[in-house]
Design a protein around this motif. Structure first.
Motif, mmCIF file in Angstrom:
data_model
loop_
_atom_site.group_PDB
_atom_site.id
_atom_site.type_symbol
_atom_site.label_atom_id
_atom_site.label_comp_id
_atom_site.label_asym_id
_atom_site.label_seq_id
_atom_site.Cartn_x
_atom_site.Cartn_y
_atom_site.Cartn_z
ATOM 1 N N PHE A 291 0.797 -1.113 0.082
ATOM 2 C CA PHE A 291 0.140 0.022 -0.138
ATOM 3 C C PHE A 291 0.892 1.162 -0.040
ATOM 4 C CE2 PHE A 291 -2.191 3.235 2.499
ATOM 5 C CZ PHE A 291 -3.565 3.315 1.552
ATOM 6 N N ARG A 292 0.634 2.121 -0.726
ATOM 7 C CA ARG A 292 1.291 3.576 -0.827
ATOM 8 C C ARG A 292 0.409 4.741 -0.428
ATOM 9 N NH1 ARG A 292 2.806 7.336 -4.965
ATOM 10 N NH2 ARG A 292 1.771 8.615 -3.453
ATOM 11 N N GLY A 293 1.204 5.719 0.260
ATOM 12 C CA GLY A 293 0.372 6.796 0.434
ATOM 13 C C GLY A 293 1.475 7.741 1.169
ATOM 14 N N VAL B 201 10.670 2.999 2.443
ATOM 15 C CA VAL B 201 10.562 4.530 2.147
ATOM 16 C C VAL B 201 10.914 4.818 0.675
ATOM 17 C CG1 VAL B 201 11.322 4.922 4.658
ATOM 18 C CG2 VAL B 201 13.147 4.225 2.735
ATOM 19 N N GLN B 202 10.103 5.913 0.415
ATOM 20 C CA GLN B 202 10.362 6.161 -1.031
ATOM 21 C C GLN B 202 11.154 7.543 -0.972
ATOM 22 O OE1 GLN B 202 6.525 6.183 -3.333
ATOM 23 N NE2 GLN B 202 6.882 8.356 -3.811
ATOM 24 N N VAL B 203 12.222 7.740 -1.969
ATOM 25 C CA VAL B 203 12.851 8.963 -1.942
ATOM 26 C C VAL B 203 12.393 9.615 -3.379
ATOM 27 C CG1 VAL B 203 15.086 9.896 -2.744
ATOM 28 C CG2 VAL B 203 14.980 8.194 -0.917
ATOM 29 N N ALA C 4 10.962 11.862 -6.475
ATOM 30 C CA ALA C 4 11.904 12.615 -7.830
ATOM 31 C C ALA C 4 12.529 13.738 -7.527
ATOM 32 C CB ALA C 4 10.693 12.866 -8.955
ATOM 33 N N ARG C 5 11.914 14.777 -6.627
ATOM 34 C CA ARG C 5 12.632 15.906 -6.356
ATOM 35 C C ARG C 5 14.018 15.720 -5.210
ATOM 36 N NH1 ARG C 5 7.837 15.757 -7.189
ATOM 37 N NH2 ARG C 5 6.570 16.919 -8.689
ATOM 38 N N ASN C 6 13.889 14.745 -4.700
ATOM 39 C CA ASN C 6 14.849 14.423 -3.815
ATOM 40 C C ASN C 6 15.934 13.398 -4.415
ATOM 41 O OD1 ASN C 6 14.832 16.006 -1.380
ATOM 42 N ND2 ASN C 6 12.845 15.046 -0.991
ATOM 43 N N ILE D 110 0.522 2.427 -8.434
ATOM 44 C CA ILE D 110 -0.477 3.151 -9.041
ATOM 45 C C ILE D 110 -1.302 3.920 -8.031
ATOM 46 C CG2 ILE D 110 -2.681 2.708 -10.173
ATOM 47 C CD1 ILE D 110 -0.358 1.579 -11.803
ATOM 48 N N GLU D 111 -1.671 5.359 -8.532
ATOM 49 C CA GLU D 111 -2.497 6.055 -7.250
ATOM 50 C C GLU D 111 -4.019 5.647 -7.582
ATOM 51 O OE1 GLU D 111 0.604 9.668 -6.469
ATOM 52 O OE2 GLU D 111 -1.029 10.141 -7.810
ATOM 53 N N VAL D 112 -4.772 5.512 -6.616
ATOM 54 C CA VAL D 112 -6.056 5.155 -6.653
ATOM 55 C C VAL D 112 -6.897 5.958 -5.415
ATOM 56 C CG1 VAL D 112 -7.818 3.291 -6.001
ATOM 57 C CG2 VAL D 112 -5.543 2.688 -7.055
#
Ligand code: PEP
Ligand code: MN
Length: 336
Positions: free
Chosen positions: A124-126, A180-182, A184-186, A296-298
């Motif tokens: 799950f992403r968020g 953890v997601q890094v 694009a801007r970072n 994917i964003e939902v």
């Protein structure tokens, strides 16, 4: 460089090689590749390869010709699999990560998590810390959002992925999330890269808005050189002259990366296009070019979403996307 070891090498000889490499300041990684034992050594020691070739137990030394070393497929020819709980990213499967752009509330997160899980998402992403273009836009629920993510994991069993925007958040990330997601801007925030290299969590490293494949791989090298080998690359579209789409989703990066690196690569067609109707076609193409997964964003009510509503799929659209992914993965001989 890669030290290919002799088949009959003794443990003492191996220890001796390792301690010499450490003494010379190398990062050392011992591996077994295609039945051969090798030691990958990365650093800038001043001894010539001949010195290492002469050490007892070393059959030959091969130097790595690319600027990225630990990331390179020359060092590690087999695909890396990143383990997140019982989910594996990389290898013979397609991993689906789905969820809203931002965590907006407990109800919103739990509702979406249950839906995406039902249709086949395994992570799950968020976002809880949102890097926004405008300081007046929603910045995320911050620690409250992370607590909601931890509850999502507790209730649904899904591992959770969220963006880290500052090294100051490292302890919180350790406590509440699985990946953890890094963002694009970072991608070239080198202190952040070193920080995620030191914390013991898998990392999704997004491609910078205007970054070349080599720059992106060098950022992955930063993370790995700190000792974290659990890096997942994420193509999320780059800036081009085209402005009909939010970004240009560079799918050619996927097979190119497969040649250059052993790390798994997933594709984010939501940010890659910025347009809801284009997300599923690009997701299908991503699987066809060999991506190891999708993010994917939902959102059940995209018109009301706090961020990225225009690119968020409705749960029913995500269900249809999953039907496609199932069929296409079978063609690629991959499991979901
Ligand atoms: C996101 O995943 O919501 C996000 C902000 O992604 P990116 O860093 O790719 O823009
Ligand atoms: Mn987003």
């Amino acid at each position: 460089m890669i030290l290919v070891l002799e088949k009959e090498i003794t443990q003492d000889q191996k220890n001796n090689i390792r301690s010499i490499l450490f003494r010379e300041g190398y990062i050392v990684r011992e591996m077994s590749e295609a039945g051969q034992n090798i030691i990958g050594a990365v650093g800038k020691g001043d001894k010539k390869t001949g010195f290492f070739e002469a050490l007892p137990g070393v059959a030959k030394v091969v130097s790595i010709s690319t600027s990225f070393k630990l990331v390179s497929r020359q060092l590690h020819t087999e695909d890396t699999r990143v383990q997140v709980g019982d989910v594996v990213v990389g290898g013979e499967r397609i991993t689906i990560v789905a969820g809203p752009c931002a965590i907006e509330s407990r109800e919103q997160a739990l509702t979406i998590a249950r839906e995406v899980k039902r249709y086949g998402a395994v992570l799950f992403r968020g976002g809880a810390f949102k890097p926004r273009t405008s300081p007046y836009s929603f910045q995320g629920l911050q620690e409250e959002g992370l607590k909601i993510l931890a509850e999502v994991r507790e209730v649904t069993g899904l591992g959770v992925v969220t963006e880290i925007t500052s090294p100051a958040q490292a302890d919180m990330m350790m406590k509440y999330v699985d990946v953890v997601q890094v963002g694009a801007r970072n991608m070239q925030n080198f202190e952040l890269l070193k920080c995620v290299g030191r914390i013991g969590k898998p990392v999704v490293l997004k491609r910078g808005l205007s970054s070349t494949i080599e720059e992106w791989l060098m950022s992955a090298e930063y993370i790995m050189s700190e000792g974290n080998y659990d890096v997942i690359l994420c193509e999320r579209g780059i800036r081009t002259f085209e402005d009909y789409t939010r970004n240009t989703c560079d799918l050619s990066a996927v097979p190119a990366l497969k040649e250059l690196t052993h790390l798994p690569i997933i594709v984010d067609p939501s940010h890659g296009t910025g347009v809801r109707s284009l997300v599923t076609p690009l997701a299908k193409a991503a699987v066809a070019v060999g991506a190891d997964g999708l993010i994917i964003e939902v959102h059940p009510n995209p018109g009301e979403a706090f961020s990225d509503g225009a690119q968020s799929l409705l749960p029913q659209q995500f269900e249809l996307l999953m039907d496609w992914v199932r069929k296409l993965s079978a063609l690629e001989n991959k499991a979901l």
